[in-house]
Scaffold this motif. Structure first.
Motif, short mmCIF file in Angstrom:
data_model
loop_
_atom_site.label_atom_id
_atom_site.label_comp_id
_atom_site.label_asym_id
_atom_site.label_seq_id
_atom_site.Cartn_x
_atom_site.Cartn_y
_atom_site.Cartn_z
N UNK A 80 0.83 -1.20 0.00
CA UNK A 80 0.00 0.00 0.00
C UNK A 80 0.87 1.26 0.00
N UNK A 81 1.93 1.25 0.81
CA UNK A 81 2.85 2.39 0.87
C UNK A 81 3.65 2.51 -0.41
N UNK A 82 4.12 1.39 -0.94
CA UNK A 82 4.89 1.41 -2.18
C UNK A 82 4.07 2.01 -3.32
N UNK A 83 2.83 1.58 -3.47
CA UNK A 83 1.98 2.08 -4.54
C UNK A 83 1.69 3.57 -4.36
N UNK A 174 1.92 0.32 -15.72
CA UNK A 174 2.45 0.90 -14.48
C UNK A 174 1.97 0.09 -13.27
N UNK A 175 0.69 -0.24 -13.25
CA UNK A 175 0.13 -1.02 -12.14
C UNK A 175 0.81 -2.38 -12.05
N UNK A 176 0.98 -3.05 -13.18
CA UNK A 176 1.61 -4.37 -13.17
C UNK A 176 3.08 -4.28 -12.79
N UNK A 177 3.75 -3.22 -13.20
CA UNK A 177 5.16 -3.03 -12.82
C UNK A 177 5.28 -2.87 -11.31
N UNK A 180 4.93 -6.22 -9.73
CA UNK A 180 6.17 -6.99 -9.88
C UNK A 180 7.25 -6.47 -8.94
N UNK A 181 7.34 -5.14 -8.79
CA UNK A 181 8.33 -4.56 -7.89
C UNK A 181 8.06 -4.99 -6.45
N UNK A 182 6.81 -4.97 -6.05
CA UNK A 182 6.46 -5.41 -4.70
C UNK A 182 6.88 -6.88 -4.49
N UNK A 183 6.57 -7.74 -5.45
CA UNK A 183 6.94 -9.15 -5.33
C UNK A 183 8.46 -9.32 -5.23
N UNK A 184 9.18 -8.56 -6.02
CA UNK A 184 10.64 -8.65 -5.98
C UNK A 184 11.18 -8.18 -4.63
#
Length: 197
Positions: A80-83, A174-177, A180-184
């Motif tokens: 949530x914070x990352x987004x 952008x949303x999918x990136x 992916x960034x969160x998962x990484x």
């Protein structure tokens, strides 16, 4: 003698507004003077030279962007914070393209001004605070910050230049990136013997 009504802050803001209109690289002392309706020489009572003005624009932009990110991420954690962080970063770049550029390139900044400016320090604090949920230690934390900045800046640069010609909306990518960034970040690769540290 300094012209009445002119201040370093007013000159800086005029330069920042001009940067958003014509691009940071096209900001000149003459153009700022014309915008303010004064002669070039009037500016030098408030800023020393073009590099000084550009440094002040970078500090102004860093402060503005940090305030937006702080407001967006307040009370949030994890994905949530990352987004929220990423979306505030992107919106600032869309709203203020010239100022945004000033925050992303090396700029000569007066050390005394830099020491008093809250923006750059706040930007670092906000970034590390947002990433705290991912439990990364150094050097992984620094690597993650660099990856995140590269992803944001690269995406925004391509977007601004019209580099996404595919029919799929950039917003969807952008949303999918960010997914992916969160998962990484949650599954950051472990360091092994012989890896650079």
């Amino acid at each position: 003698m300094a012209r009445a009504g002119l201040t370093a802050d007013r000159v800086t803001l005029a330069g920042a507004e001009l940067a958003d209109e014509v691009g940071f690289d096209h900001v000149t002392m003459s153009a700022v003077a014309r915008r303010l309706g004064v002669k070039d020489a009037s500016l030098y009572a408030h800023v020393r030279h073009l590099a000084d003005l550009r440094g002040r624009i970078a500090l102004l932009a860093a402060d503005e962007k940090s305030i937006r990110i702080a407001e967006a991420t307040a009370g949030r954690a994890g994905k949530d914070a990352l987004v929220a962080y990423a979306n505030a970063w992107r919106q600032y770049a869309h709203d203020h393209p010239g100022r945004y550029t000033a925050t992303q390139i090396p700029t000569e900044i007066d050390p005394e001004l830099l020491a008093r400016a809250p923006g750059p320090r706040r930007a670092v604090e906000l970034t590390y605070s947002m990433l705290r949920a991912y439990a990364l230690d150094e050097p992984a934390l620094t690597d993650a910050v660099r990856l995140m900045r590269s992803m944001f800046h690269g995406f925004l640069g391509l977007e601004a230049a019209g580099g996404f010609a595919h029919a799929r909306p950039a917003e969807d990518s952008w949303v999918r990136c960010l997914d992916a960034l969160h998962d990484l970040l949650e599954h950051w690769p472990a360091y092994h013997e012989g890896d650079p540290t």
